[in-house]
Design an enzyme around this catalytic site. Structure first.
Site, PDB file in Angstrom:
ATOM      1  N   PHE A  81     -89.102 107.646 -42.032  1.00  0.00           N
ATOM      2  CA  PHE A  81     -90.384 106.814 -41.947  1.00  0.00           C
ATOM      3  C   PHE A  81     -91.029 107.251 -40.683  1.00  0.00           C
ATOM      4  O   PHE A  81     -90.136 107.247 -39.581  1.00  0.00           O
ATOM      5  CB  PHE A  81     -90.124 105.224 -42.026  1.00  0.00           C
ATOM      6  N   HIS A 115     -83.610 115.719 -49.922  1.00  0.00           N
ATOM      7  CA  HIS A 115     -83.910 114.139 -49.559  1.00  0.00           C
ATOM      8  C   HIS A 115     -83.841 113.158 -50.482  1.00  0.00           C
ATOM      9  O   HIS A 115     -83.145 112.213 -50.379  1.00  0.00           O
ATOM     10  CB  HIS A 115     -85.151 113.851 -48.644  1.00  0.00           C
ATOM     11  N   LYS A 145     -77.888 111.043 -53.034  1.00  0.00           N
ATOM     12  CA  LYS A 145     -78.260 109.713 -52.969  1.00  0.00           C
ATOM     13  C   LYS A 145     -78.327 109.014 -54.308  1.00  0.00           C
ATOM     14  O   LYS A 145     -78.273 107.723 -54.235  1.00  0.00           O
ATOM     15  CB  LYS A 145     -79.678 109.758 -52.317  1.00  0.00           C
ATOM     16  N   CYS A 151     -84.639 107.735 -41.171  1.00  0.00           N
ATOM     17  CA  CYS A 151     -83.795 108.422 -41.793  1.00  0.00           C
ATOM     18  C   CYS A 151     -83.477 109.753 -41.714  1.00  0.00           C
ATOM     19  O   CYS A 151     -82.900 110.580 -42.392  1.00  0.00           O
ATOM     20  CB  CYS A 151     -84.170 108.210 -43.590  1.00  0.00           C
ATOM     21  N   GLU A 170     -91.543 116.261 -52.506  1.00  0.00           N
ATOM     22  CA  GLU A 170     -90.659 117.267 -51.710  1.00  0.00           C
ATOM     23  C   GLU A 170     -90.259 118.244 -52.809  1.00  0.00           C
ATOM     24  O   GLU A 170     -90.204 119.691 -52.400  1.00  0.00           O
ATOM     25  CB  GLU A 170     -89.125 116.579 -51.751  1.00  0.00           C
ATOM     26  N   HIS A 218     -79.056 105.437 -50.451  1.00  0.00           N
ATOM     27  CA  HIS A 218     -79.757 105.781 -49.268  1.00  0.00           C
ATOM     28  C   HIS A 218     -79.151 105.060 -47.974  1.00  0.00           C
ATOM     29  O   HIS A 218     -79.503 103.897 -47.675  1.00  0.00           O
ATOM     30  CB  HIS A 218     -81.437 105.490 -49.249  1.00  0.00           C
TER      31      HIS A 218
END
Length: 413
Positions: free
Chosen positions: A400, A304, A336, A164, A315, A341
């Site tokens: 990831f 994010h 998002k 991502c 975060e 996402h």
């Protein structure tokens, strides 16, 4: 060749809330959710029955039938947003030196639906049932290759894959290529098309996605105490980066300037964020250092912000460690909450959103914050857009495997 300033002169976006950059922007500032029930396959046995999909998509609106059948949907999306970005840039493709145009476009997963379909063909018909286009349709770098083939661009051409963080990694490396003189222009960004049976099943098996099936539009709710996972999205976004002197020579419209980035790794876990945020902190600090700015110079951060219980809090805590008390003076958001996402396209779409926030002096909201998590206590621009003059803005994207990216954009002057 000395380092050069790099500006953005074209943008393209093909997203669940708008199938062009202007429509995408209008969707963002109005707080539109792209999450809808999945209708193109049977979701009876799926824990999650919705996604943020490209609505009413017909490949033959963009490609002839033969061409469309030889491209996985992730590649189709890339071609569509690249074409928009190039048209938006008003580059004269007959006049520029195409040897000096790079293409850096990535996908986190690539042609996974092609793999799924061809696996079924193999199981039913054996080796003879596999298409000769299986491999070139599958590989993540084919989008960059197809763009260069269509337009004749012969500069640096590659695909960086980092889950991502993919879109942002490709933008940062395109910036490097221009700054160091390897090319004068670059088409860069990310693309993804994961909404099919195996894609949804895979993320469901990880228990990563929201199961708010009774109200999909409110399922993506970053920083809300009731968040229960991300909403799977799809689409593509592209930027045209250009050497400032080339842009000035042709009196190009400039959306903003990219001035630095930070890349890092968590070195922690395949999928879970580092609870101490060391990798994310490294990425943001490196971005500030490479841009030559102080934390207090930043007005806005597109986070994010995936709407996962662990990720949003981690975060937030990382940001507070970098920006300290000044964290409470920044307008944050998670787009998002509207797009879902978009995986390998997320960093690119959110870079477009960040640039347009600078360009228009308007920060899109984080929608669906109804009961803000007390552990997430920053100003996330909840539910309504906010006007703000933005000099510097950042975009965070993580993947990831522990891949972290932070890009820094500046108002052009």
């Amino acid at each position: 060749m000395p380092d050069r300033r790099v500006v953005i002169t074209g943008i393209g976006a093909f997203t669940p809330i708008g199938k062009s950059a202007p429509d995408f922007w209008n969707g963002l500032v109005s707080g539109k959710s792209g999450a809808q029930p999945i209708e193109h396959f049977d979701v009876t046995d799926f824990p999650t029955k919705f996604a943020a999909q490209i609505q009413d998509y017909n490949p033959e609106d963009h490609f002839d039938r033969k061409e469309a059948r030889r491209m996985d949907q992730f590649c189709q999306y890339a071609m569509i947003s690249a074409e928009e970005a190039l048209e938006d840039s008003q580059l004269d493709l007959e006049e520029i030196n195409k040897d000096r145009v790079g293409v850096m476009v990535g996908s986190g997963i690539g042609g996974m639906e092609t793999f799924f379909e061809q696996s079924m063909n193999f199981n039913e018909h054996g080796p003879r049932g596999v298409s000769p286009f299986f491999i070139p349709m599958l590989i993540p770098d084919i989008a960059a290759g197809q763009i260069s083939i269509k337009y004749g661009f012969k500069g640096p051409n590659f695909c960086t894959v980092s889950a991502c963080a993919t879109g942002s990694h490709n933008i940062g490396l395109a910036y490097d290529s221009i700054q160091k003189g390897d090319c004068d222009w670059a088409v860069c960004g990310g693309t993804e098309a994961p909404i099919f049976e195996m894609g949804v099943a895979g993320f469901n098996s990880m228990r990563a996605m929201s199961t708010r099936n009774d109200d999909p539009g409110k399922a993506s709710r970053p920083f809300d105490v009731d968040r229960d996972g991300f909403v799977l999205g799809e689409g593509s976004a592209m930027l045209i980066l250009e050497d400032l002197e080339k842009a000035r020579e042709r009196d190009a419209r400039i959306y903003g300037e990219i001035v630095g980035y930070g890349f890092s790794a968590d070195a922690h876990h395949m999928t879970a964020p580092d609870p101490d945020g060391e990798g994310v902190i490294l990425a943001m600090n490196r971005a500030l250092e490479s841009s030559g700015i102080e934390p207090e110079d930043v007005d806005h951060i597109n986070m994010h912000g995936t709407s996962t219980p662990l990720g949003d809090e981690a975060e937030t805590n990382s940001i507070k460690k970098v920006f300290k008390d000044y964290s409470y003076e920044i307008n944050f958001n998670s787009t998002k909450s509207m797009t879902g996402h978009m995986l390998g396209a997320a960093g690119a779409a959110e870079s477009v959103a960040t640039l347009l926030a600078i360009y228009h002096g308007m920060i899109p909201p984080t929608i669906n914050i109804e009961n803000q998590d007390p552990e997430c206590d920053l100003d996330y621009t909840a539910n309504e857009s906010v006007a703000r003059d933005i000099e510097y803005a950042m975009n965070n994207a993580f993947g990831f495997g522990g891949h972290n990216t932070t890009l820094v954009f500046k108002k052009f002057s």
